[in-house]
Structures are given as structure tokens and as C-alpha cells.
Design a protein around this motif. Sequence first.
Motif, PDB file in Angstrom:
ATOM      1  N   GLY A 144       0.791  -1.224   0.000  1.00  0.00           N
ATOM      2  CA  GLY A 144       0.000   0.000   0.000  1.00  0.00           C
ATOM      3  C   GLY A 144       0.824   1.276   0.000  1.00  0.00           C
ATOM      4  O   GLY A 144       0.295   2.350   0.255  1.00  0.00           O
TER       5      GLY A 144
ATOM      6  N   PRO B  48      -1.077   2.368   3.358  1.00  0.00           N
ATOM      7  CA  PRO B  48      -0.064   1.478   3.920  1.00  0.00           C
ATOM      8  C   PRO B  48      -0.636   0.503   4.949  1.00  0.00           C
ATOM      9  O   PRO B  48      -1.492   0.850   5.742  1.00  0.00           O
ATOM     10  CB  PRO B  48       0.910   2.455   4.582  1.00  0.00           C
ATOM     11  CG  PRO B  48       0.752   3.716   3.819  1.00  0.00           C
ATOM     12  CD  PRO B  48      -0.681   3.778   3.413  1.00  0.00           C
ATOM     13  N   LEU B  49      -0.165  -0.734   4.898  1.00  0.00           N
ATOM     14  CA  LEU B  49      -0.617  -1.781   5.808  1.00  0.00           C
ATOM     15  C   LEU B  49       0.180  -1.726   7.101  1.00  0.00           C
ATOM     16  O   LEU B  49       1.338  -1.351   7.102  1.00  0.00           O
ATOM     17  CB  LEU B  49      -0.366  -3.157   5.191  1.00  0.00           C
ATOM     18  CG  LEU B  49      -1.057  -3.519   3.896  1.00  0.00           C
ATOM     19  CD1 LEU B  49      -0.527  -4.873   3.443  1.00  0.00           C
ATOM     20  CD2 LEU B  49      -2.551  -3.583   4.129  1.00  0.00           C
ATOM     21  N   SER B  50      -0.443  -2.154   8.189  1.00  0.00           N
ATOM     22  CA  SER B  50       0.337  -2.205   9.412  1.00  0.00           C
ATOM     23  C   SER B  50       0.665  -3.642   9.803  1.00  0.00           C
ATOM     24  O   SER B  50       1.336  -3.867  10.799  1.00  0.00           O
ATOM     25  CB  SER B  50      -0.395  -1.497  10.551  1.00  0.00           C
ATOM     26  OG  SER B  50      -1.630  -2.119  10.749  1.00  0.00           O
TER      27      SER B  50
ATOM     28  N   ALA C  44       2.365  -5.633   7.829  1.00  0.00           N
ATOM     29  CA  ALA C  44       3.466  -6.090   6.992  1.00  0.00           C
ATOM     30  C   ALA C  44       4.811  -5.707   7.599  1.00  0.00           C
ATOM     31  O   ALA C  44       4.945  -4.694   8.261  1.00  0.00           O
ATOM     32  CB  ALA C  44       3.346  -5.491   5.596  1.00  0.00           C
TER      33      ALA C  44
ATOM     34  N   PRO D 225      10.065  -0.571  14.407  1.00  0.00           N
ATOM     35  CA  PRO D 225       8.672  -1.013  14.209  1.00  0.00           C
ATOM     36  C   PRO D 225       7.908  -1.161  15.519  1.00  0.00           C
ATOM     37  O   PRO D 225       6.702  -0.943  15.562  1.00  0.00           O
ATOM     38  CB  PRO D 225       8.830  -2.379  13.524  1.00  0.00           C
ATOM     39  CG  PRO D 225      10.149  -2.317  12.859  1.00  0.00           C
ATOM     40  CD  PRO D 225      11.015  -1.490  13.758  1.00  0.00           C
TER      41      PRO D 225
ATOM     42  N   VAL E  86       6.060   1.833  16.537  1.00  0.00           N
ATOM     43  CA  VAL E  86       5.024   2.323  15.628  1.00  0.00           C
ATOM     44  C   VAL E  86       3.818   1.390  15.598  1.00  0.00           C
ATOM     45  O   VAL E  86       2.676   1.831  15.605  1.00  0.00           O
ATOM     46  CB  VAL E  86       5.610   2.480  14.203  1.00  0.00           C
ATOM     47  CG1 VAL E  86       4.517   2.881  13.231  1.00  0.00           C
ATOM     48  CG2 VAL E  86       6.727   3.510  14.204  1.00  0.00           C
ATOM     49  N   VAL E  87       4.088   0.080  15.546  1.00  0.00           N
ATOM     50  CA  VAL E  87       3.017  -0.881  15.281  1.00  0.00           C
ATOM     51  C   VAL E  87       2.363  -1.336  16.587  1.00  0.00           C
ATOM     52  O   VAL E  87       3.054  -1.696  17.539  1.00  0.00           O
ATOM     53  CB  VAL E  87       3.594  -2.105  14.523  1.00  0.00           C
ATOM     54  CG1 VAL E  87       2.502  -3.124  14.262  1.00  0.00           C
ATOM     55  CG2 VAL E  87       4.225  -1.667  13.216  1.00  0.00           C
TER      56      VAL E  87
ATOM     57  N   HIS F 188       8.750  -7.314  14.669  1.00  0.00           N
ATOM     58  CA  HIS F 188       7.394  -7.192  15.217  1.00  0.00           C
ATOM     59  C   HIS F 188       6.488  -8.352  14.786  1.00  0.00           C
ATOM     60  O   HIS F 188       5.267  -8.230  14.816  1.00  0.00           O
ATOM     61  CB  HIS F 188       6.776  -5.850  14.824  1.00  0.00           C
ATOM     62  CG  HIS F 188       6.775  -5.591  13.346  1.00  0.00           C
ATOM     63  ND1 HIS F 188       7.934  -5.524  12.596  1.00  0.00           N
ATOM     64  CD2 HIS F 188       5.772  -5.360  12.472  1.00  0.00           C
ATOM     65  CE1 HIS F 188       7.620  -5.277  11.334  1.00  0.00           C
ATOM     66  NE2 HIS F 188       6.330  -5.178  11.227  1.00  0.00           N
TER      67      HIS F 188
END
Lengths: 277, 268
Positions: free
Chosen positions: B56, B75-77, B79, B101, B104-105, B159
Motif C-alpha cells: 500500500g 499502507p498496511l500495518s 506487513a 517497528p 510504531v506498530v 514485530h
Amino acid sequence: MPADRPRSAEALAEAARRRRRLEHALPWLVIAGMFLVWEVACRAFAIQPFILPAPSLIAESMVKWWQPLLSNAWATLLTTGIGFLMAIVFGLALGVAIGSSVLVYRGLYPLLIAFNSVPKVAVVPILVIWFGAGFWPAVLTAFLISFFPIVVNVATGIATVEPELRDVLRALGARPSDIIAKVGLPRAMPYFFASLKVAITVAFVGSIISETVAANEGIGHLMLVASSRFDVPLVFAGLIVTGVMGVLMYWVAVTIEERTTGWATRGQNDPRLATGG
Amino acid sequence: MATPFVRIDGVAMRYGGVEGTLALRGTSLDVAEGEFIAVVGPSGCGKSTLMRLVTGLWPSTEGTVIVDGREVSGPLSIAGMAFQNPTLLPWRTILANVMLPLEVVQPHRGRLRGERAAYEAKARDLLKLVGLAGFEGKYPWQLSGGMQQRASLCRALVHDPRLLMLDEPFGALDVFTREDLWDVLQEVWLARKPTVILVTHDLKEAVYLADRVLIMSARPGRIIAERAVPYPRPRRLDLTYEAEFQAIVHELRDRISDARRAEASDAR
Ligand SMILES: Nc1ncnc2c1ncn2[C@@H]1O[C@H](COP(=O)(O)OP(=O)(O)OP(=O)(O)O)[C@@H](O)[C@H]1O
Ligand SMILES: [Mg+2]
């Protein structure tokens, strides 16, 4: 280079040390040389002290008037410092806004350019009408004159983030605010500190301009009073004190910069050092 | 196949407006959940572009991309992605880069503060696994290109993403390190069974690691052939010297040569 024989590591290190000593001493030598030439010229051509006083006369005046010089220098340092801090806060915020949003950039940039083109001397009387003569006009002039380079640099730093680095965060599904905090701001820091070096020196210009127009203390005020009394050595003493303060503040900015953004120079504080020799 | 985890359907991608480069056209592929696929094809055929569409990062010009039952619109989270370049942040140490990551994730983001030590230990373990123990405190520019690439692989894994997108992650490495990392990747995949899409130039690598190898045509790229790889896992490096394995590699090689020859005759 005629380096036929391999030089020993020790000799190389010694040469590097000598070079570094020279680099540290050089500014002082240049300054001392300048004063020496100045002094000799004043004496040789018998220049009148009220045209151009010799450094020895200026030094005498400094010793004689050290108390007012110091207290007024302090006043200037204070107004400059406060104006500069305001410029940092405002400049960072506006720089981030402009750098991260094309809309804000398009909307505000022309106004900002127009504003920056206005000579700040012309603004001082307005500030005096609003706030009265003295402290606040000096602070605000320092602020107005120094926030622009900060805004432009921070905005540039954020707007020119490499798309690849931004994609690293986007690929994790990061929010725009995350991207600014984790990539935009760190990436803009070298630009920010570079702008601080410019901003701090122009902040001095700002508050001194204001002090010479309307104030009852500060180094600009002192110079104005001295010149109205034709005490030219004291005017020059004021100039020199101003220069010293500027250098000190610049040095503070550079020191902070070196501590925080070593990554930007890949650990080499000054690439010119590496190529010399 | 039940509903695929990743479905790319008739996708086209053109860079830079109507007159721009057409990178992909009529690309379709399905990937089942937990499947490991490899994508091979001539240089410039749009492999990296395909990766950007699936995660994305870029919107496709035409067609649909569906991941985990939802059409990709941003954007995918879920991935984890390793780019063709290491793309490490130069102001962060290697350890801080690998832990990015986690900051953020979700759900790691919320837990990071409380369980920092555990997360950090995990990041250190990963770095050790790829042979970067002792470099945690270094900055990216103090590492070689291959070492940076390995750190970037750790960042893609840290992650535990359900979808792992790897764009030539081993391209910059020497043969021995590369083979070590194949086994690292295989281990990670066996342990957590993420869905993996691996882009590579190395056919041996594709056959060794993947369940299926997809072959792309020259630009504008699309999938022109696929080859299932029958070997059970865990696979051992000895396998790569067996005649049958090498026959598969040869077969893929011939098909790519055909694709490139088609491109050359088109250009004439
Ligand atoms: N950001 C971009 N802007 C314009 N054109 C691009 C961009 N990225 C890629 N392209 C073009 O799209 C085509 C496909 O590029 P892509 O990077 O997907 O190839 P690739 O298969 O990954 O190649 P390689 O194996 O060499 O990495 C190329 O012709 C390239 O010129
Ligand atoms: Mg590519």
C-alpha cells in the motif's frame, strides 16, 4: 606529495597534533595581528581618536567604563536570549508545519518572505508605540529578525526527507505524526542547528538595533550615548563587547550541534580536516 | 485454494502520469496465508513496484490488491518490509533501528514502555541470529553494506508481521552469509508461519526457500509462469546440489531467458 619513504605512525600523529595546535591558535593569532596593524596604522598616520581610536585607547576606555559596559552587555544578552528562545520555539513549530504540509507552505510562504523583507529598524517604532521603549521592543526585534532562518531551515530539512526513509515508516502503517517525530524532526536537526548559528548572531543585531532606537539600557543604548558625547573609544569598546558576545553565543550553538548531530557528518566533525595536509 | 491472503487482480502501475513508465500490466497472483512465494524476473520488470503495491505504499493505477480480506487503499500495518536498499535511519543506532517497528506498530507500541527489556532482548537475539552481535550500539554508516542489509532484515522481522515482504534482502551479501541467512529465514518462517513474498535474482535462493516460484515477464511486468517446489521442510543446503533441484533451477532459468529474449525482440 613526495612521500617516498613510509612515514612512521608516530611522525604522522605528531604532525596531526601540530596541525591541530595551529588550528586552535590561528584565530587568536589573526585577531592579535589585526589589532597590531590597527595600532601601528593609527600611530603611523596620526589618526585622530575621534575618527578611529587605536586599540590601546579602546582598551583604556574598556577598563575605565567596565561597570556600565558589563551591566549593559548583560541587559543586551538578556533581551537577545529571550528573543532567541522565542524564535526557536516559534521557528520550530512553524518550520514543522510548513515542511510537512504543502498547503501550509503554499499559503504562508509568500507572506513570510514579504515579512522578512521588511527592514526591522522600521518595525521598532511600532513596537515602541505598542510596548513602550525599553525591554520588549528589543526582545521582539531580536525574535522577529532571527525566527526566519530557523523556519526556512527546519522546513527544508523536513520537506527534503528521502522518500525511502519515509517509506520505512509508511510501510509500518505509521501515522503522519509518527513520521514527523521519527524521521522528519531528527532529519531536520542538522538544518536546525545550522540555522541557530545564523539566528543567534542576527538576534544580537536585532536587539542592538532596537536599543539604539529606543531604550534606556543595553549595549546599543550605551554606544548611542557614548557617540552623542563624542566618546568614540567607548563606542568602539561597545562594538568589541558585542562581537565577543556574538562569538560566545555562536560557540555555544556549535557545541550543542556537535553533541547532537554527529551522525550527519558521519562522525567527522569537519570534513575539511581530513582532506588537509 | 480458499480465500487467498493476498490477491492481486489485473493490476497495472504507471509511474509519473499518462506518459510515464508502465511498470506493471495485467499482473495477477494469489498467495495463501502462511505460504512462502518467491518472485523472479529480469531487472526493471516491476518486482519492487509489485512490493510497493501490496504494502500500500503506492496506489495501483488499475486493478485491485486485497490483503487479509480487505482492499488495500493505504499502507498496511501487518506487513514487515525489507527494501532493496538497507534504508536504516542514520541517526539511530543499529539496535534502535531494529526496534523502530515496535515504536510504531500496535500492540507493541503500547507495551514497549512497560516491557522494554524483553523487547530489547528480542531485538538483540535477532541481531545475533544474523551475525551482528556486538554491533548493536554502532551507527549504520559504521557498518558495511551487507551488514546494514542484515540489520534491515531484523527490522522487518522484529514485530512478528503476518505478511513479510522481502525485496532482494540478500543481494549484497557474500555466498556464505547468504546461505546462513537462508536458514535463518527458513527457521523464522517455520516458527511463525508468516506469509512471505520474496523478490530475488538468485534462482537457487528462490527454489530453496519458496513453496512456489513466480516468474515475471520483462517490463511491463506480469506473472507469466509459476513453478511449485515439492521439497518438504526443513530443507538442508545439501539439497541444492541434488540433480532434481538443479533441474528446477535450470528450468526457471530457461523461462527467464525466454522472457528477456521476448523483450529484446520487442525493442527491435
Ligand atoms: N519512483 C519511480 N518513478 C518512476 N519510475 C519508476 C519508479 N520506480 C520504478 N520505476 C520504473 O518502473 C520500472 C520497474 O521498476 P522496479 O523498481 O519495480 O523494477 P525491479 O523489477 O524491482 O528491478 P530490479 O530487479 O532491478 O530491482 C522501471 O522501468 C523503473 O524505471
Ligand atoms: Mg527492485
